[in-house]
Design a protein around this motif. Structure first.
Motif, PDB file in Angstrom:
ATOM      1  N   ASN A  35       0.708  -1.329   0.082  1.00  0.00           N
ATOM      2  CA  ASN A  35      -0.040   0.325  -0.096  1.00  0.00           C
ATOM      3  C   ASN A  35       0.964   1.417   0.039  1.00  0.00           C
ATOM      4  N   LYS A  36       1.830   1.316   0.826  1.00  0.00           N
ATOM      5  CA  LYS A  36       2.910   2.407   1.006  1.00  0.00           C
ATOM      6  C   LYS A  36       3.331   2.510  -0.490  1.00  0.00           C
ATOM      7  N   LYS A  38       2.459   1.686  -3.342  1.00  0.00           N
ATOM      8  CA  LYS A  38       1.368   2.200  -4.336  1.00  0.00           C
ATOM      9  C   LYS A  38       0.846   3.459  -4.391  1.00  0.00           C
ATOM     10  N   LYS A  39       0.952   3.955  -2.869  1.00  0.00           N
ATOM     11  CA  LYS A  39       0.560   5.548  -2.671  1.00  0.00           C
ATOM     12  C   LYS A  39       1.769   6.532  -3.499  1.00  0.00           C
ATOM     13  N   VAL A  42       1.561   6.336  -7.305  1.00  0.00           N
ATOM     14  CA  VAL A  42       0.296   7.241  -7.621  1.00  0.00           C
ATOM     15  C   VAL A  42       0.916   8.866  -7.356  1.00  0.00           C
ATOM     16  N   ALA A  43       1.708   9.170  -6.356  1.00  0.00           N
ATOM     17  CA  ALA A  43       2.247  10.305  -6.079  1.00  0.00           C
ATOM     18  C   ALA A  43       3.080  10.930  -7.276  1.00  0.00           C
TER      19      ALA A  43
END
Length: 47
Positions: A35-36, A38-39, A42-43
């Motif tokens: 999750n980290k 993936k974020k 996206v950023a």
């Protein structure tokens, strides 16, 4: 971005291995790591 993708794929593979072995806490930690990354991807993609 390539490094983030590599780290994401490694965490994904680790999560799969932990799930198969029944190591629940390690599995959840790997999901959090996925999750980290993936974020972060996206950023980076939005900039």
């Amino acid at each position: 971005m390539i490094e983030l993708t590599k780290h994401y794929e490694i965490a994904k593979n680790n999560a799969t291995l932990f799930m198969e072995k029944g190591q629940i806490s390690a599995y959840f930690n790997a999901l959090l790591e996925m999750n980290k990354y993936k974020k972060l991807m996206v950023a980076v993609a939005s900039n």
